[in-house]
Scaffold this active site. Sequence first.
Site, mmCIF file in Angstrom:
data_model
loop_
_atom_site.group_PDB
_atom_site.id
_atom_site.type_symbol
_atom_site.label_atom_id
_atom_site.label_comp_id
_atom_site.label_asym_id
_atom_site.label_seq_id
_atom_site.Cartn_x
_atom_site.Cartn_y
_atom_site.Cartn_z
ATOM 1 N N CYS A 175 0.840 -1.197 0.000
ATOM 2 C CA CYS A 175 0.000 0.000 0.000
ATOM 3 C C CYS A 175 0.878 1.252 0.000
ATOM 4 O O CYS A 175 1.915 1.290 0.657
ATOM 5 C CB CYS A 175 -0.907 0.025 1.229
ATOM 6 S SG CYS A 175 -2.352 -1.046 1.090
ATOM 7 N N MET A 210 -8.522 0.017 1.674
ATOM 8 C CA MET A 210 -7.595 -0.720 2.517
ATOM 9 C C MET A 210 -7.391 -0.001 3.854
ATOM 10 O O MET A 210 -7.234 -0.636 4.904
ATOM 11 C CB MET A 210 -6.244 -0.926 1.826
ATOM 12 C CG MET A 210 -6.324 -1.782 0.565
ATOM 13 S SD MET A 210 -7.313 -3.295 0.757
ATOM 14 C CE MET A 210 -6.444 -4.118 2.090
ATOM 15 N N GLU A 211 -7.418 1.321 3.811
ATOM 16 C CA GLU A 211 -7.304 2.091 5.054
ATOM 17 C C GLU A 211 -8.536 1.865 5.937
ATOM 18 O O GLU A 211 -8.415 1.706 7.157
ATOM 19 C CB GLU A 211 -7.133 3.577 4.727
ATOM 20 C CG GLU A 211 -5.758 3.966 4.229
ATOM 21 C CD GLU A 211 -5.459 3.532 2.810
ATOM 22 O OE1 GLU A 211 -4.295 3.620 2.388
ATOM 23 O OE2 GLU A 211 -6.402 3.097 2.087
ATOM 24 N N ASP A 225 -7.891 -7.953 22.340
ATOM 25 C CA ASP A 225 -6.778 -7.914 23.285
ATOM 26 C C ASP A 225 -7.229 -7.458 24.671
ATOM 27 O O ASP A 225 -6.786 -8.003 25.690
ATOM 28 C CB ASP A 225 -5.695 -6.976 22.753
ATOM 29 C CG ASP A 225 -4.536 -6.825 23.721
ATOM 30 O OD1 ASP A 225 -3.946 -7.866 24.105
ATOM 31 O OD2 ASP A 225 -4.209 -5.680 24.096
#
Length: 255
Positions: A175, A210-211, A225
Site C-alpha cells: 500500500c 484498505m485504510e 486484546d
Amino acid sequence: MTRSTLYSDFLHFQRSHGLFTPAERVLVACSGGPDSMALLDVLARFARRGGIELFCCHLDHGLRGADSRADAEFVEKAAAQMDVPLETGRKRVCVIAAKRGIGIEEAARAARYEFFAKAARNFGCTAVATARLEVPAHCRELLESGETEKGDPLATARVAGILAAKRTDEILPMCHPLPLRFADVRFELGDNDVEIVSEVRTVAPTGVEMEALTAATVAALTLYDMLKPYADQAELVLREAKLLKKTGGKSDFSR
C-alpha cells in the site's frame, strides 16, 4: 463532568494524539442519546474553531413510535442550533426483517449501515468498512462501563483504528501512503457481538478501502486484546471484515 471540562479534555487529547487534521470531514451518527449528543456538541465547538468540517446523520428505525419521532426531532433541532449539516432517514425495520427473513437486531444493523453509507457518500466520504467481533454476553457490561484492567476498550480501540488508517502503508507492504482528510471508528453493541464501522476519506483521486478495512480490523483486534482476560478465547471470534462502499480508484463499489 461539565460541558466546559469535557471540551477541555477533548482539546488536550486532540493536541496529544492529533486525531484530526485541519479541513478533515467528520460524519457523526447521532441517535439522540446522551453519548452521541455530547460527541456532536464537542465536535461542533471544535468545527467552529476551524478544526474540522462536521456533518451529522440520524436514522429513525421506526421501532418506538412517538419516541423515535421525538428523537429525530431532537437531533434535527440540536443540529440546527449547532449549525451542523444533517441528513435524516427513516427505515421500517420490522418490514426489513420480514422481507429478508432475519431478526430485528440484524435488520436494524443492516438499516444503519445502509443509511450510514448513503450519508457518507452524500457528504463526500470515500470508504466505509465494517468488522464484527463476537463476545460473550458478560463482556458487554465491560464495554459499556469502560472498566477493564487495561482501560476503556472502546476508546482505546477507536484510537487504534484511526491510527491504523493513517499508517496503513506501514502495515501493508504494497500500500502507498495517502493524504487522509478524515478517519473515524464507531461501535454498535449487540447482545453477543460488537460491530465496528470505520470511515476514511482522502484528497487523492483513489479509493481508501484498505485504510478503512485496516482501521476496522485493528479496532476489532484491540477489543479482542482488552477483553481476553475476561473471557475464554474460544468465545472471542473476529468475523465479517468487509467493505461496505468506496468511491475513487478504478471503480466505485457499494454493498
